[in-house]
Design an enzyme around this catalytic site. Structure first.
Site, PDB file in Angstrom:
ATOM      1  CG  ASP A  49      -2.260  -1.273   1.436  1.00 19.78           C
ATOM      2  OD1 ASP A  49      -2.352  -1.721   0.465  1.00 19.78           O
ATOM      3  OD2 ASP A  49      -2.916  -0.960   1.790  1.00 19.78           O
ATOM      4  CG  HIS A 196       1.848  -0.129   4.662  1.00 22.23           C
ATOM      5  ND1 HIS A 196       1.487  -0.843   5.371  1.00 22.23           N
ATOM      6  CD2 HIS A 196       0.903   0.623   4.243  1.00 22.23           C
ATOM      7  CE1 HIS A 196       0.079  -0.821   5.137  1.00 22.23           C
ATOM      8  NE2 HIS A 196       0.248   0.919   4.612  1.00 22.23           N
TER       9      HIS A 196
END
Ligand SMILES: [Zn+2]
Length: 234
Positions: A49, A196
């Site tokens: 993300d 992430h």
């Protein structure tokens, strides 16, 4: 107890329940939501993300190349605008790209038009960068309540969340091997893993990627994109 106190308590309970529902990875009020797929095949999707960022895109693409796997990137429209070349590099390498909104705000208590604008701008940027596949959506912070799912349903867009999220359950300073151990222990056939890696502060997540790939491959898993994973559901 007075009526007003009872009513306030009821409103508070409803508010808390809706707040909890808004961040549930397995539920939304309208439209299609996927947090993993049902399959007996040992397939798994690795998803990243945020970004793209100038700082980290090259590094993650190199790791994925060396691991010989394709992953799925949920990108933020504003960051795409600022890093067009990085976006193109992700697409050119054959990875899947999804929409992660334009400004990365919590999409709760936002108007229908706000949601539409956020998603449409980002979809256009992804298409302009050369992406040809179906574009799924992942809500920032996993948050959604009424207007967002309503828009997604009206426009036939699939919401993709995750069922394995090491960063949420481990300590902030968890090492790369803590992260990969968590992922390997919690992955099932059809899992969607969330990481992430686009910011400097997530160095341990980045370093966990090759460990995760190697250990899951050793257990017989094959890495696919989210679209391929959806296609393989039993
Ligand atoms: Zn995000």
């Amino acid at each position: 107890m007075s009526k007003i106190i009872k009513l306030s308590a009821l409103v508070l309970i409803i508010f808390i329940a809706l707040w909890q529902l808004s961040k549930n990875e397995k539920f939304q009020f309208f439209g299609n939501l996927i947090d993993r797929v049902e399959t007996t095949e040992k397939v798994v999707a690795l998803t990243f993300d945020d970004g793209p960022t100038r700082l980290k895109t090259k590094e993650i693409l190199q790791i994925l190349d060396e691991s010989e796997i394709k992953a799925t990137f949920y990108l933020v429209g504003k960051a795409i605008e600022e890093n067009i070349q990085e976006t193109k590099n992700i697409i050119d390498k054959g990875h899947e790209v999804g929409n992660h909104s334009y400004t990365h705000q919590r999409m709760v208590l936002k108007s229908y038009n706000f949601v539409a604008d956020e998603l449409e701008k980002t979809n256009e940027l992804i298409t302009e960068a050369g992406y040809k596949g179906e574009i799924h959506f992942r809500p920032p912070y996993g948050k959604k309540l009424f207007s967002l799912p309503y828009y997604l349903n009206n426009n036939n867009i699939t919401t993709v969340t995750w069922d394995v999220e090491p960063e949420t359950y481990l300590d902030k300073n968890a090492s790369a091997s803590d992260i990969s151990d968590y992922v390997v222990q919690n992955t099932k056939p059809g899992s969607i893993i969330l990481l992430h890696v686009m910011f400097k502060s997530r160095g341990n997540s980045m370093a966990a990627v090759p460990l995760i790939v190697q250990q899951l491959k050793d257990k017989g898993y094959r890495f696919v994109t989210v679209s391929e994973l959806i296609g393989s559901s039993a």
